[in-house]
Every structure is written in structure tokens, then in C-alpha cells.
Design a protein around this motif. Sequence first.
Motif, PDB file in Angstrom:
ATOM      1  N   TYR A 161       0.846  -1.198   0.000  1.00  0.00           N
ATOM      2  CA  TYR A 161       0.000   0.000   0.000  1.00  0.00           C
ATOM      3  C   TYR A 161       0.882   1.249   0.000  1.00  0.00           C
ATOM      4  O   TYR A 161       1.785   1.384   0.819  1.00  0.00           O
ATOM      5  N   LEU A 162       0.605   2.150  -0.942  1.00  0.00           N
ATOM      6  CA  LEU A 162       1.287   3.434  -1.025  1.00  0.00           C
ATOM      7  C   LEU A 162       0.264   4.550  -0.894  1.00  0.00           C
ATOM      8  O   LEU A 162      -0.890   4.398  -1.322  1.00  0.00           O
ATOM      9  N   VAL A 163       0.671   5.678  -0.314  1.00  0.00           N
ATOM     10  CA  VAL A 163      -0.204   6.844  -0.234  1.00  0.00           C
ATOM     11  C   VAL A 163      -0.282   7.477  -1.625  1.00  0.00           C
ATOM     12  O   VAL A 163       0.736   7.889  -2.189  1.00  0.00           O
ATOM     13  N   HIS A 164      -1.487   7.550  -2.160  1.00  0.00           N
ATOM     14  CA  HIS A 164      -1.672   7.984  -3.549  1.00  0.00           C
ATOM     15  C   HIS A 164      -1.059   9.353  -3.811  1.00  0.00           C
ATOM     16  O   HIS A 164      -0.345   9.559  -4.807  1.00  0.00           O
ATOM     17  N   ASP A 165      -1.287  10.302  -2.919  1.00  0.00           N
ATOM     18  CA  ASP A 165      -0.810  11.671  -3.153  1.00  0.00           C
ATOM     19  C   ASP A 165       0.712  11.764  -3.141  1.00  0.00           C
ATOM     20  O   ASP A 165       1.275  12.685  -3.742  1.00  0.00           O
ATOM     21  N   LEU A 166       1.393  10.834  -2.464  1.00  0.00           N
ATOM     22  CA  LEU A 166       2.848  10.883  -2.400  1.00  0.00           C
ATOM     23  C   LEU A 166       3.509  10.435  -3.705  1.00  0.00           C
ATOM     24  O   LEU A 166       4.650  10.801  -3.981  1.00  0.00           O
ATOM     25  N   GLN A 188      11.298   2.952  -7.264  1.00  0.00           N
ATOM     26  CA  GLN A 188      10.067   3.657  -7.616  1.00  0.00           C
ATOM     27  C   GLN A 188       9.915   4.925  -6.780  1.00  0.00           C
ATOM     28  O   GLN A 188       9.641   6.007  -7.303  1.00  0.00           O
ATOM     29  N   LEU A 189      10.068   4.796  -5.466  1.00  0.00           N
ATOM     30  CA  LEU A 189       9.914   5.945  -4.576  1.00  0.00           C
ATOM     31  C   LEU A 189      10.958   7.025  -4.867  1.00  0.00           C
ATOM     32  O   LEU A 189      10.689   8.220  -4.728  1.00  0.00           O
ATOM     33  N   CYS A 190      12.129   6.599  -5.289  1.00  0.00           N
ATOM     34  CA  CYS A 190      13.194   7.542  -5.605  1.00  0.00           C
ATOM     35  C   CYS A 190      12.775   8.499  -6.721  1.00  0.00           C
ATOM     36  O   CYS A 190      13.199   9.660  -6.747  1.00  0.00           O
ATOM     37  N   THR A 191      11.922   8.037  -7.644  1.00  0.00           N
ATOM     38  CA  THR A 191      11.514   8.885  -8.769  1.00  0.00           C
ATOM     39  C   THR A 191      10.650  10.062  -8.331  1.00  0.00           C
ATOM     40  O   THR A 191      10.474  11.014  -9.097  1.00  0.00           O
ATOM     41  N   VAL A 192      10.090  10.010  -7.126  1.00  0.00           N
ATOM     42  CA  VAL A 192       9.304  11.142  -6.610  1.00  0.00           C
ATOM     43  C   VAL A 192      10.001  11.755  -5.395  1.00  0.00           C
ATOM     44  O   VAL A 192       9.362  12.403  -4.557  1.00  0.00           O
ATOM     45  N   GLY A 193      11.303  11.547  -5.313  1.00  0.00           N
ATOM     46  CA  GLY A 193      12.094  12.213  -4.295  1.00  0.00           C
ATOM     47  C   GLY A 193      12.017  11.629  -2.909  1.00  0.00           C
ATOM     48  O   GLY A 193      12.362  12.303  -1.935  1.00  0.00           O
ATOM     49  N   ILE A 194      11.573  10.378  -2.796  1.00  0.00           N
ATOM     50  CA  ILE A 194      11.451   9.755  -1.477  1.00  0.00           C
ATOM     51  C   ILE A 194      12.642   8.829  -1.246  1.00  0.00           C
ATOM     52  O   ILE A 194      12.905   7.923  -2.048  1.00  0.00           O
ATOM     53  N   GLU A 195      13.349   9.064  -0.150  1.00  0.00           N
ATOM     54  CA  GLU A 195      14.452   8.197   0.263  1.00  0.00           C
ATOM     55  C   GLU A 195      14.031   7.448   1.523  1.00  0.00           C
ATOM     56  O   GLU A 195      13.641   8.066   2.519  1.00  0.00           O
ATOM     57  N   VAL A 196      14.102   6.131   1.474  1.00  0.00           N
ATOM     58  CA  VAL A 196      13.722   5.313   2.628  1.00  0.00           C
ATOM     59  C   VAL A 196      14.848   5.340   3.655  1.00  0.00           C
ATOM     60  O   VAL A 196      16.020   5.114   3.329  1.00  0.00           O
ATOM     61  N   ASP A 197      14.493   5.633   4.891  1.00  0.00           N
ATOM     62  CA  ASP A 197      15.465   5.715   5.981  1.00  0.00           C
ATOM     63  C   ASP A 197      15.596   4.389   6.721  1.00  0.00           C
ATOM     64  O   ASP A 197      16.686   3.966   7.084  1.00  0.00           O
ATOM     65  N   ARG A 198      14.469   3.716   6.953  1.00  0.00           N
ATOM     66  CA  ARG A 198      14.502   2.461   7.702  1.00  0.00           C
ATOM     67  C   ARG A 198      13.260   1.648   7.367  1.00  0.00           C
ATOM     68  O   ARG A 198      12.255   2.176   6.886  1.00  0.00           O
ATOM     69  N   ILE A 234      13.144   9.498   5.148  1.00  0.00           N
ATOM     70  CA  ILE A 234      14.049  10.334   5.951  1.00  0.00           C
ATOM     71  C   ILE A 234      13.320  11.498   6.606  1.00  0.00           C
ATOM     72  O   ILE A 234      13.887  12.194   7.453  1.00  0.00           O
ATOM     73  N   GLN A 235      12.048  11.724   6.227  1.00  0.00           N
ATOM     74  CA  GLN A 235      11.226  12.731   6.897  1.00  0.00           C
ATOM     75  C   GLN A 235      10.350  12.112   7.978  1.00  0.00           C
ATOM     76  O   GLN A 235       9.447  12.755   8.512  1.00  0.00           O
ATOM     77  N   ASP A 236      10.619  10.847   8.291  1.00  0.00           N
ATOM     78  CA  ASP A 236       9.892  10.098   9.321  1.00  0.00           C
ATOM     79  C   ASP A 236       8.439   9.832   8.943  1.00  0.00           C
ATOM     80  O   ASP A 236       7.585   9.680   9.814  1.00  0.00           O
ATOM     81  N   ARG A 237       8.170   9.761   7.637  1.00  0.00           N
ATOM     82  CA  ARG A 237       6.830   9.423   7.155  1.00  0.00           C
ATOM     83  C   ARG A 237       6.792   7.942   6.765  1.00  0.00           C
ATOM     84  O   ARG A 237       7.730   7.434   6.159  1.00  0.00           O
ATOM     85  N   VAL A 238       5.692   7.281   7.090  1.00  0.00           N
ATOM     86  CA  VAL A 238       5.481   5.924   6.576  1.00  0.00           C
ATOM     87  C   VAL A 238       5.051   6.055   5.117  1.00  0.00           C
ATOM     88  O   VAL A 238       4.065   6.724   4.804  1.00  0.00           O
ATOM     89  N   VAL A 239       5.826   5.444   4.225  1.00  0.00           N
ATOM     90  CA  VAL A 239       5.573   5.608   2.792  1.00  0.00           C
ATOM     91  C   VAL A 239       5.116   4.316   2.119  1.00  0.00           C
ATOM     92  O   VAL A 239       4.658   4.351   0.969  1.00  0.00           O
ATOM     93  N   ASP A 240       5.228   3.196   2.794  1.00  0.00           N
ATOM     94  CA  ASP A 240       4.809   1.925   2.198  1.00  0.00           C
ATOM     95  C   ASP A 240       4.507   0.953   3.331  1.00  0.00           C
ATOM     96  O   ASP A 240       5.309   0.805   4.258  1.00  0.00           O
TER      97      ASP A 240
END
Length: 262
Positions: A161-166, A188-198, A234-240
Amino acid sequence: MAVAYEQIADQLRQSIRAGRLRPGDRLPAESKLAEEFRRSVPTVRDALRVLRDEGLIEKQHGRGNFVRRARTPTVRTNLRHQWEKNRARRPLEERARTGATEHETGLQVDDLIFHAAYRETTADQDLAAAFGLPEGTPLLARSYRTRCAAESAPFSLVTSYLVHDLIAANPDLLDPANEPWPGGSQAQLCTVGIEVDRIEERVTARPPTPEEAAELELPPGTSVLVLRKTSIDIQDRVVDVSHVVLPGDRTEMLFTTPLERW
């Protein structure tokens, strides 16, 4: 002293393990086995049930009992996440050569059959709590099935599950025709500027549902491992948030924890 059906099961088991009965071989008909072992057909059926419960044979409707072919084993390690992150920004050609499944099974891209299905949905109470967003938040649900071309059951049942707006800024991420995406979800997330931290993973075990047992082709009595994977940027958001159902008869979970030096 072993009862009659256990003795029959033991002799057939030894034949399978010694290679006298090979994967894919059909066992003699129940009546033939009863004649061979000088026992009743119900006793033979009890012996065959034991072997099916052990995953050594399988019954094919209208055809008989066959020695079960061994499934491709998978070793899933937590080091896969750093491996994926290291590749996320590598050239397309390099990312396309291999993915996590190949990494964990030793198979090649041409050995695999992949299927992805997307649907738009909204966050229920559980997913809303996981993402830290209101119930009803639009999500993209992605279902993945990957299997060895020589087998009919997938390695796992995955729903992500991904947040649609992100991710909406890149329309390619909304189209299942672009799967399998070279480099996987982190690319995939990298293409919209999202870097996974953990990444947090919780693993539990339970009996499969009838639907899971059928799709994974599990022997009777086999449990599944249920993995809930939460990716945090890296912004402490759950992205997936991903739910992964793994067959207990052919999956090994390997956790390696690097420790800081004194």
C-alpha cells in the motif's frame, strides 16, 4: 510396534528418499498397492494420507498420487533492504539485470514469471493508523505474484500500500504495465524524491486461509509466515505498508544484525 499403515508409509517414504520414486512419478493405484503390501485399500489410503501430510506426495484429481516436486527454496534476509537501496539510483540497465527474488532464490530473470495488479482504495482503520493519516485517505494497493516458470505456485503473496498523493507526481507509478520495476519499490519511490530511511518488519506464523493454502499449494498442516513490512522515509513518514504471506515449507528467514564496535 508400528501399525500397518505406518509400515506402508515408511516403505514408500524410503523409496522416495532413495530416489527409487522420483519427483513427478505416479504411485501405483491404491488397489495395486493394497495387493503389493497385502493390506486393505483403506489401510493404503491411511498410509498415503500420512505422506501427503508430510508433503512427500500430492493427489491430483482424476489422475492419482504423485511424488511431489520440491519447490524452489527462498532465503529472505533483512540485508535485502540495503541491497535494494544501493541499487535504487543505479543505471536502468544495471537495475534490470536482477531483482530481490533472483537475489534470494539464485534464479535468473528468465526463470521467473511475474504478475502485478493495481487498484485504488482507501485507508481502513488499520492502515490509517499505520500511515498516521485519517481513515479514508486514498491509497494505491499493489498485489504481486512471482513464481518460478517451472512451478505453478508463487513464492509469496504480496500486497503493498502506497499513499496515492505521495506518488501521483509520477504517473508511471500508477500503471501496473510498468512492472516489474527495475530496482523495486525503493527505486520507484526515488523517482518522486522519497528516500527510505529504515524498514520495520514484524513476522508472525499462523495456519493459512483456504485461499492461501490453495494459491501457495501448501501440504496439509503447513503454516505460513506473515510479514508486515513498514517503510519509513528520511522525513519520518510511513511511505509503504506491505503484507507478505510466505509458505512455511520453503521459506527461510535470515536476520543479520551488524553491531557497533566498542
